[in-house]
Design a protein around this motif. Structure first.
Motif, PDB file in Angstrom:
ATOM      1  N   LYS A  58       0.996  -1.173   0.049  1.00 14.73           N
ATOM      2  CA  LYS A  58       0.019   0.026  -0.248  1.00 14.73           C
ATOM      3  C   LYS A  58       0.893   1.309   0.106  1.00 14.73           C
ATOM      4  O   LYS A  58       1.743   1.294   0.730  1.00 14.73           O
ATOM      5  N   GLY A  59       0.495   2.188  -0.840  1.00 11.25           N
ATOM      6  CA  GLY A  59       0.962   3.587  -1.036  1.00 11.25           C
ATOM      7  C   GLY A  59       2.233   3.367  -2.066  1.00 11.25           C
ATOM      8  O   GLY A  59       2.788   4.519  -2.299  1.00 11.25           O
ATOM      9  N   THR A  60       2.609   2.297  -2.528  1.00 10.70           N
ATOM     10  CA  THR A  60       3.818   2.035  -3.692  1.00 10.70           C
ATOM     11  C   THR A  60       3.084   2.741  -5.020  1.00 10.70           C
ATOM     12  O   THR A  60       1.793   2.273  -5.288  1.00 10.70           O
ATOM     13  N   GLN A  61       3.724   3.526  -5.666  1.00 11.34           N
ATOM     14  CA  GLN A  61       3.275   4.225  -6.997  1.00 11.34           C
ATOM     15  C   GLN A  61       3.820   3.279  -8.205  1.00 11.34           C
ATOM     16  O   GLN A  61       4.937   2.797  -8.084  1.00 11.34           O
ATOM     17  N   LEU A  62       3.376   3.250  -9.010  1.00  8.27           N
ATOM     18  CA  LEU A  62       3.475   2.327 -10.334  1.00  8.27           C
ATOM     19  C   LEU A  62       4.248   3.555 -11.119  1.00  8.27           C
ATOM     20  O   LEU A  62       3.709   4.348 -11.762  1.00  8.27           O
ATOM     21  N   THR A  63       5.585   3.427 -11.620  1.00  9.85           N
ATOM     22  CA  THR A  63       6.387   4.176 -12.304  1.00  9.85           C
ATOM     23  C   THR A  63       6.413   3.684 -13.634  1.00  9.85           C
ATOM     24  O   THR A  63       5.947   2.566 -14.074  1.00  9.85           O
ATOM     25  N   ALA A  64       7.079   4.621 -14.465  1.00 10.16           N
ATOM     26  CA  ALA A  64       6.954   4.138 -16.159  1.00 10.16           C
ATOM     27  C   ALA A  64       7.716   3.015 -16.288  1.00 10.16           C
ATOM     28  O   ALA A  64       7.307   2.105 -17.231  1.00 10.16           O
ATOM     29  N   ASP A  65       8.788   2.893 -15.806  1.00 10.89           N
ATOM     30  CA  ASP A  65       9.703   1.593 -16.309  1.00 10.89           C
ATOM     31  C   ASP A  65       9.877   0.753 -15.099  1.00 10.89           C
ATOM     32  O   ASP A  65      10.649  -0.553 -15.278  1.00 10.89           O
ATOM     33  N   LEU A  66       9.534   1.009 -13.562  1.00  8.38           N
ATOM     34  CA  LEU A  66      10.011   0.375 -12.667  1.00  8.38           C
ATOM     35  C   LEU A  66      11.349  -0.190 -12.538  1.00  8.38           C
ATOM     36  O   LEU A  66      11.544  -1.137 -12.012  1.00  8.38           O
ATOM     37  N   LYS A  67      12.244   0.733 -12.753  1.00  9.78           N
ATOM     38  CA  LYS A  67      13.720   0.467 -12.681  1.00  9.78           C
ATOM     39  C   LYS A  67      14.165  -0.032 -11.298  1.00  9.78           C
ATOM     40  O   LYS A  67      13.954   0.664 -10.369  1.00  9.78           O
ATOM     41  N   ILE A  82       9.330  -7.485 -10.173  1.00  9.91           N
ATOM     42  CA  ILE A  82       8.252  -8.090 -10.564  1.00  9.91           C
ATOM     43  C   ILE A  82       7.972  -9.580 -10.447  1.00  9.91           C
ATOM     44  O   ILE A  82       8.900 -10.422 -11.253  1.00  9.91           O
ATOM     45  N   ALA A  83       7.234  -9.992  -9.689  1.00 11.96           N
ATOM     46  CA  ALA A  83       6.988 -11.552  -9.687  1.00 11.96           C
ATOM     47  C   ALA A  83       5.703 -12.026 -10.358  1.00 11.96           C
ATOM     48  O   ALA A  83       4.619 -11.252 -10.039  1.00 11.96           O
ATOM     49  N   VAL A  84       5.696 -13.043 -11.344  1.00 17.87           N
ATOM     50  CA  VAL A  84       4.853 -13.199 -12.137  1.00 17.87           C
ATOM     51  C   VAL A  84       4.770 -14.850 -12.322  1.00 17.87           C
ATOM     52  O   VAL A  84       5.727 -15.309 -11.885  1.00 17.87           O
ATOM     53  N   GLN A  85       3.472 -15.328 -12.768  1.00 19.41           N
ATOM     54  CA  GLN A  85       3.473 -16.718 -13.188  1.00 19.41           C
ATOM     55  C   GLN A  85       4.121 -16.990 -14.386  1.00 19.41           C
ATOM     56  O   GLN A  85       3.844 -16.120 -15.500  1.00 19.41           O
ATOM     57  N   THR A  86       5.074 -18.081 -14.674  1.00 20.06           N
ATOM     58  CA  THR A  86       5.659 -18.092 -15.791  1.00 20.06           C
ATOM     59  C   THR A  86       4.887 -18.526 -17.054  1.00 20.06           C
ATOM     60  O   THR A  86       3.901 -19.236 -16.788  1.00 20.06           O
ATOM     61  N   GLY A  87       5.085 -18.148 -18.200  1.00 28.15           N
ATOM     62  CA  GLY A  87       4.432 -18.791 -19.344  1.00 28.15           C
ATOM     63  C   GLY A  87       3.253 -17.997 -19.667  1.00 28.15           C
ATOM     64  O   GLY A  87       2.389 -18.523 -20.379  1.00 28.15           O
ATOM     65  N   THR A  88       2.686 -17.007 -18.756  1.00 32.09           N
ATOM     66  CA  THR A  88       1.522 -16.448 -18.995  1.00 32.09           C
ATOM     67  C   THR A  88       1.741 -15.117 -19.952  1.00 32.09           C
ATOM     68  O   THR A  88       2.785 -14.562 -20.131  1.00 32.09           O
ATOM     69  N   PRO A  89       0.623 -14.498 -20.334  1.00 30.54           N
ATOM     70  CA  PRO A  89       0.586 -13.072 -21.100  1.00 30.54           C
ATOM     71  C   PRO A  89       0.797 -12.110 -20.042  1.00 30.54           C
ATOM     72  O   PRO A  89       1.684 -11.267 -20.605  1.00 30.54           O
ATOM     73  N   GLN A  90       0.810 -12.157 -18.576  1.00 28.61           N
ATOM     74  CA  GLN A  90       1.205 -11.241 -17.909  1.00 28.61           C
ATOM     75  C   GLN A  90       2.838 -11.299 -17.776  1.00 28.61           C
ATOM     76  O   GLN A  90       3.632 -10.110 -17.736  1.00 28.61           O
ATOM     77  N   ASP A  91       3.451 -12.402 -17.884  1.00 28.61           N
ATOM     78  CA  ASP A  91       4.884 -12.652 -17.993  1.00 28.61           C
ATOM     79  C   ASP A  91       5.488 -11.854 -19.212  1.00 28.61           C
ATOM     80  O   ASP A  91       6.310 -11.247 -19.317  1.00 28.61           O
ATOM     81  N   SER A  92       4.599 -12.156 -20.414  1.00 26.98           N
ATOM     82  CA  SER A  92       5.318 -11.546 -21.683  1.00 26.98           C
ATOM     83  C   SER A  92       4.948 -10.088 -21.581  1.00 26.98           C
ATOM     84  O   SER A  92       5.929  -9.369 -22.183  1.00 26.98           O
ATOM     85  N   TYR A  93       3.952  -9.519 -21.083  1.00 22.56           N
ATOM     86  CA  TYR A  93       3.648  -8.105 -21.015  1.00 22.56           C
ATOM     87  C   TYR A  93       4.919  -7.279 -20.169  1.00 22.56           C
ATOM     88  O   TYR A  93       5.370  -6.307 -20.794  1.00 22.56           O
ATOM     89  N   TYR A 113       7.782  -4.819 -21.838  1.00 24.03           N
ATOM     90  CA  TYR A 113       7.711  -3.280 -21.388  1.00 24.03           C
ATOM     91  C   TYR A 113       8.194  -2.757 -20.121  1.00 24.03           C
ATOM     92  O   TYR A 113       8.427  -1.419 -19.829  1.00 24.03           O
ATOM     93  N   PHE A 114       8.861  -3.620 -19.399  1.00 25.24           N
ATOM     94  CA  PHE A 114       9.454  -3.239 -18.157  1.00 25.24           C
ATOM     95  C   PHE A 114      10.828  -3.820 -18.051  1.00 25.24           C
ATOM     96  O   PHE A 114      11.310  -4.473 -17.182  1.00 25.24           O
ATOM     97  N   LYS A 115      11.538  -3.535 -19.098  1.00 25.32           N
ATOM     98  CA  LYS A 115      13.011  -3.817 -19.207  1.00 25.32           C
ATOM     99  C   LYS A 115      13.997  -3.737 -18.143  1.00 25.32           C
ATOM    100  O   LYS A 115      14.846  -4.129 -17.802  1.00 25.32           O
ATOM    101  N   ALA A 116      13.590  -2.514 -17.639  1.00 30.58           N
ATOM    102  CA  ALA A 116      14.647  -1.799 -16.489  1.00 30.58           C
ATOM    103  C   ALA A 116      14.404  -2.736 -15.015  1.00 30.58           C
ATOM    104  O   ALA A 116      14.944  -2.314 -14.379  1.00 30.58           O
ATOM    105  N   ALA A 117      13.306  -3.410 -15.091  1.00 32.13           N
ATOM    106  CA  ALA A 117      13.043  -4.183 -13.840  1.00 32.13           C
ATOM    107  C   ALA A 117      13.512  -5.562 -14.156  1.00 32.13           C
ATOM    108  O   ALA A 117      14.007  -6.035 -15.098  1.00 32.13           O
ATOM    109  N   SER A 118      13.483  -6.260 -12.615  1.00 28.00           N
ATOM    110  CA  SER A 118      13.809  -7.501 -12.992  1.00 28.00           C
ATOM    111  C   SER A 118      12.445  -8.735 -12.531  1.00 28.00           C
ATOM    112  O   SER A 118      11.868  -8.301 -11.618  1.00 28.00           O
ATOM    113  N   VAL A 119      12.418  -9.480 -13.584  1.00 34.02           N
ATOM    114  CA  VAL A 119      11.208 -10.235 -13.739  1.00 34.02           C
ATOM    115  C   VAL A 119      11.560 -11.775 -13.012  1.00 34.02           C
ATOM    116  O   VAL A 119      12.468 -12.464 -13.551  1.00 34.02           O
TER     117      VAL A 119
END
Length: 253
Positions: free
Chosen positions: A116-125, A129-140, A144-150
């Motif tokens: 709570k209170g965390t803002q979504l920045t443009a690149d999440l440098k 970011i934790a996601v389920q593998t092999g999903t559209p969310q993973d692909s997205y 689009y967030f190449k500066a972040a660690s997935v």
């Protein structure tokens, strides 16, 4: 002579009777409440599980829903371990290369979740970011967030565990599943949605909608499922299942 004829006829028909009684096997990854999960009794349950049985009833076909890890769903379908997948699987161009799909039965919306209170920045440098593998969310997020660690996980619950442990800053996924399966639970009380809603109507990488996945050669089954989807929705049973699982008003179809 008549008795011999009856015995011969019965023996010839037996394989067909056995085939007719063979259940349709539908696979799901039961780590995605309220859509699919393992209940307190150890049984696979959830909205899509109930919907699967409703479709089979409409087709007058016995069926069983089997639990299968997410990353093995499509390989298992291709290996004929089961006949279909119902696991909140979005239609994407990549998946269409290897499997076919029924008509869409619900549209998936996606959002980021963070403390709570965390803002979504443009690149999440420099954010994780934790996601389920092999999903559209993973692909997205990968695109689009190449500066972040997935960080990627097979189990749909693991990204939320990474959030609560502090090993991830964000997760990105199905809005309804994140709300019902995480934010509404004790574990999710310190977290909230952040940023806008993302869906396939704005960016095709997120998928065209959730449907039943099938082998490409199973055109007849696809037709039967499409007819059953229309029938279950028209009868009001689909709406009743949404209400049962407290999803009424939350899913677009």
């Amino acid at each position: 002579m008549k008795l011999k004829h009856l015995i011969l006829t019965a023996s010839l028909l037996a394989p067909f009777a056995s085939h007719a009684a063979e259940p349709l096997r539908i696979a799901t990854d039961a780590t995605y409440p309220p859509f699919e999960y393992v209940d307190a009794s150890g049984k696979v349950a959830g909205f899509e599980v109930d919907f699967a049985y409703a479709l089979c009833k409409a087709m007058a076909t016995p069926c069983e829903v089997v639990n299968q890890p997410w990353d093995g769903l499509i390989p298992g379908l291709q290996a004929k371990k089961y006949d279909a997948i119902m696991s909140s699987m979005n239609i994407t161009d990549k998946r269409r290369q290897v499997v076919d799909f029924s008509k869409v039965y619900y549209l998936m919306q996606n959002r980021f979740v963070a403390r709570k209170g965390t803002q979504l920045t443009a690149d999440l440098k420099d954010k994780v970011i934790a996601v389920q593998t092999g999903t559209p969310q993973d692909s997205y997020v990968t695109q689009y967030f190449k500066a972040a660690s997935v960080k990627r996980y097979v189990n749909a619950q693991d990204p939320m565990l990474e959030l609560t442990s502090g090993r991830a800053d964000f997760t990105f996924g199905n809005t309804v599943q994140l709300q019902k399966g995480f934010l509404d639970t004790a574990a999710g009380k310190a977290f909230a949605f952040t940023g806008p809603v993302f869906d396939g109507r704005k960016d095709k990488i997120l998928g065209e909608g959730v449907a039943v996945a099938l082998r490409k050669q199973d055109g007849e089954l696809k037709q039967r499922l499409n007819k059953a989807i229309d029938q279950v929705k028209a009868s009001g049973e689909y709406a009743a299942l949404l209400k049962k699982h407290q999803l009424d008003g939350l899913l677009e179809d």
